[in-house]
Design a protein around this motif. Structure first.
Motif, PDB file in Angstrom:
ATOM      1  N   ILE A 135       0.838  -1.206   0.000  1.00 59.09           N
ATOM      2  CA  ILE A 135       0.000   0.000   0.000  1.00 59.09           C
ATOM      3  C   ILE A 135       0.870   1.252   0.000  1.00 59.09           C
ATOM      4  O   ILE A 135       0.637   2.196  -0.751  1.00 59.09           O
ATOM      5  CB  ILE A 135      -0.928   0.028   1.245  1.00 59.09           C
TER       6      ILE A 135
ATOM      7  N   CYS B   9      -5.915   6.643  -4.230  1.00 62.86           N
ATOM      8  CA  CYS B   9      -6.621   5.746  -5.172  1.00 62.86           C
ATOM      9  C   CYS B   9      -5.690   4.628  -5.640  1.00 62.86           C
ATOM     10  O   CYS B   9      -6.106   3.471  -5.753  1.00 62.86           O
ATOM     11  CB  CYS B   9      -7.134   6.520  -6.389  1.00 62.86           C
TER      12      CYS B   9
ATOM     13  N   VAL C  57      -5.289   2.126  -2.593  1.00 64.28           N
ATOM     14  CA  VAL C  57      -6.438   1.296  -2.203  1.00 64.28           C
ATOM     15  C   VAL C  57      -7.160   0.683  -3.401  1.00 64.28           C
ATOM     16  O   VAL C  57      -8.016  -0.190  -3.228  1.00 64.28           O
ATOM     17  CB  VAL C  57      -7.465   2.086  -1.346  1.00 64.28           C
TER      18      VAL C  57
ATOM     19  N   GLY D 114      -7.054  -3.234  -3.866  1.00 60.23           N
ATOM     20  CA  GLY D 114      -7.894  -3.934  -2.894  1.00 60.23           C
ATOM     21  C   GLY D 114      -9.377  -3.754  -3.178  1.00 60.23           C
ATOM     22  O   GLY D 114     -10.179  -4.676  -2.973  1.00 60.23           O
ATOM     23  N   LEU D 115      -9.727  -2.561  -3.665  1.00 60.29           N
ATOM     24  CA  LEU D 115     -11.119  -2.292  -4.025  1.00 60.29           C
ATOM     25  C   LEU D 115     -11.562  -3.200  -5.169  1.00 60.29           C
ATOM     26  O   LEU D 115     -12.614  -3.857  -5.100  1.00 60.29           O
ATOM     27  CB  LEU D 115     -11.238  -0.814  -4.434  1.00 60.29           C
TER      28      LEU D 115
ATOM     29  N   MET E   3     -12.320  -1.259   2.658  1.00 51.22           N
ATOM     30  CA  MET E   3     -11.990   0.075   3.183  1.00 51.22           C
ATOM     31  C   MET E   3     -13.224   0.848   3.644  1.00 51.22           C
ATOM     32  O   MET E   3     -13.111   1.866   4.329  1.00 51.22           O
ATOM     33  CB  MET E   3     -11.216   0.885   2.148  1.00 51.22           C
TER      34      MET E   3
ATOM     35  N   TYR F  69      -7.445   1.459   6.730  1.00 51.35           N
ATOM     36  CA  TYR F  69      -6.830   1.136   5.451  1.00 51.35           C
ATOM     37  C   TYR F  69      -6.525   2.399   4.635  1.00 51.35           C
ATOM     38  O   TYR F  69      -5.377   2.684   4.301  1.00 51.35           O
ATOM     39  CB  TYR F  69      -7.813   0.245   4.701  1.00 51.35           C
ATOM     40  N   ALA F  70      -7.584   3.176   4.332  1.00 50.98           N
ATOM     41  CA  ALA F  70      -7.415   4.367   3.505  1.00 50.98           C
ATOM     42  C   ALA F  70      -6.692   5.479   4.261  1.00 50.98           C
ATOM     43  O   ALA F  70      -5.948   6.263   3.667  1.00 50.98           O
ATOM     44  CB  ALA F  70      -8.783   4.857   3.015  1.00 50.98           C
TER      45      ALA F  70
ATOM     46  N   ALA G 174      -2.953   5.096   4.002  1.00 52.06           N
ATOM     47  CA  ALA G 174      -2.472   5.557   2.695  1.00 52.06           C
ATOM     48  C   ALA G 174      -2.478   7.076   2.616  1.00 52.06           C
ATOM     49  O   ALA G 174      -1.518   7.696   2.148  1.00 52.06           O
ATOM     50  CB  ALA G 174      -3.329   4.956   1.582  1.00 52.06           C
TER      51      ALA G 174
ATOM     52  N   THR H 262       2.945   5.069   5.989  1.00 54.14           N
ATOM     53  CA  THR H 262       1.784   4.238   5.648  1.00 54.14           C
ATOM     54  C   THR H 262       1.864   2.880   6.330  1.00 54.14           C
ATOM     55  O   THR H 262       0.904   2.424   6.967  1.00 54.14           O
ATOM     56  CB  THR H 262       1.700   4.027   4.123  1.00 54.14           C
TER      57      THR H 262
ATOM     58  N   ARG I  98      -0.625   1.444   9.305  1.00 57.10           N
ATOM     59  CA  ARG I  98      -1.430   0.258   8.976  1.00 57.10           C
ATOM     60  C   ARG I  98      -1.131  -0.913   9.932  1.00 57.10           C
ATOM     61  O   ARG I  98      -2.048  -1.563  10.430  1.00 57.10           O
ATOM     62  CB  ARG I  98      -1.141  -0.137   7.537  1.00 57.10           C
TER      63      ARG I  98
END
Lengths: 228, 228, 228
Positions: free
Chosen positions: B106, B133, B136, B139-140, B152, B159-160, B163, B191, B195
């Motif tokens: 990430i 963007c 993440v 993963g999206l 997220m 998570y977001a 980042a 990050t 996380r």
């Protein structure tokens, strides 16, 4: 793109983005708790609803998303999402406010999308298509992000039809030579009126009758059915 | 784009892509059997996690995805996905390895995304947005492809936010004149630390209290509940 | 893009778009009633299946979607979706027709995608990747829009493998100097044959054995398990 940026004033774009952001946060707030959406999730849905339609429009038109060319778009949509979160407690039962905001936002996204597509020289039907995608794109992304059934696909309240009606009016007015601003206003008005009336009177498109009736019969009947 | 390709060496990009590919395949392997994902499905998730963030970044920046300009990206990510599949049996219970790999991946995607956006002349806030963007996005897409709730969006492990924190550090360092490489390393470190700490101490964002309490009350009726 | 538009005649593109539109509407018609998809939903799925693959192809190649450069694409796909809706009652039980249409459509989208990518100068492996994305993209979007599990991810009928096989044949023939038209025909034939045989003989990829067996054992065991 310079041409389209000339045609679409920043304040109009930011108004649509802000409306979308408030609306998205209001919508998402209703799911906090139930689906364990957190504060960040509500803000993300606001941002997605505010910027999603314009981003899909710009991807389809193969231009750099206008929302990434200044700091204002992201600041506006984030602020709007925060406002939506704060107002959720007040407006949450006022479903009419959410519907009205939504109807105007769809109309604005449709008008901005169609106008930009026409300004970039697209033919009438693709311009209408881009407008509809811009109008419903934010809601589509919202539903995918939230793991909900995509609203516009299901028997309901003429979501996409309202956008298509407004955009068709704009394209027609453009062809007969009406200026961009009155054409855009007509588009917004037509979209919002169709959408609000559809919700108010619970109008929906017919399903495919034959198939539907057969299925319902099979599902609900205890009497054996002889199939063709 | 020539400029950004100069700034981001191929090995850095390929390392992020490879990490993402291993991580995606490790994650997806856990669902084989349960969700009837087949070998190909695991490989696809590896490829999606390895290339998805970079592709979303390049779509937003309106440049041809760099992953399609040489054979190396697809070869690397496919190989990485195969490694992830083979190692799944070994590492599957070592959840810490997956979390750590994920945190670094990430961070790298965020750093590469923000750096490329700044190199292409985007303002600070959109550059940060593109970085998030990119971080993440893989993963999206993974969650959408696998039919899972989008991770997220839910109460969880920042998570977001992790980042966004890293990318904000990078943008700030860029503004005060720090060079790209140390700024990117700082971004990755911030990050990954946020996380990993979030997972280790199970930190999450608050939900919207008022709404949540009302809902819970309604749902669980009048019997008092003792919460942990 | 002028080059690729020269290489791909409009009728070939429109045939693929039309096949996809009919196929999408046939598929979606099966869900009317069950999932409360309305007439508009069926039409949208037809349009998504007809245009989705080509749009994903053009987004990846960073060209303006060709479907938006003339009125013909949207007129064709909308007409095809209406035909699919009308024929649904007739063909609904003729599953073979849907499978065959689908196999040919996948082959055509793969051939058009790979050819366009090669014409734009992409290396062999990325060109193959773009072809596969064009082939499976419409179905992927369909599943996301309909809230179904993504078909290509699950144990099944070698959906993506069929497309990859055909596109690999096309790329190989291109490398050895075969002309575009026979190479594209070979691609379509190989894809359609693999796909139809896979459905006919119910062939699928193996799952990851070790993991699968462990999971099944845990799930089906009658011994109580104490979870942490």
């Amino acid at each position: 793109m310079t041409e389209s940026q000339f045609l679409i004033p920043l304040w109009a774009d930011l108004t649509a983005v802000g409306l979308g952001g408030v609306q998205g946060a209001l919508f998402a707030s209703g799911f906090v708790g139930q689906r364990r959406l957190d504060l960040l999730g509500v803000a993300i849905i606001g941002i997605v609803m505010g910027l999603g339609g314009g981003m899909i429009r710009d991807l389809l038109l193969n231009t750099t998303p206008v929302a990434l060319q200044s700091n204002w778009y992201l600041l506006t949509v984030t602020g709007a999402a925060l406002v939506g979160m704060l107002l959720a407690g007040v407006f949450h039962r006022l479903n009419a406010v959410i519907v009205a905001l939504d109807a105007v936002a769809i109309g604005m996204f449709g008008a901005l999308g169609t106008t930009k597509a026409l300004a970039l020289g697209l033919p009438a039907i693709p311009a209408l298509f881009v407008g509809v995608c811009a109008a419903v794109g934010g809601g589509l992304l919202r539903d995918v992000f939230m793991g909900l059934p995509v609203a516009m696909m299901h028997v309901g309240s003429l979501y996409a039809i309202a956008a298509a009606g407004g955009c068709a009016v704009l394209v027609t007015l453009d062809i007969v030579g009406v200026e961009a601003v009155p054409a855009a206003i007509a588009c917004i008005a037509v979209t919002a009126v169709i959408r609000v009336l559809a919700v108010a009177f619970d109008i929906s498109l017919p399903e495919q009758r034959a198939l539907y009736r057969r299925k319902v019969a099979v599902e609900t009947s205890t009497i054996p059915i002889i199939k063709p």
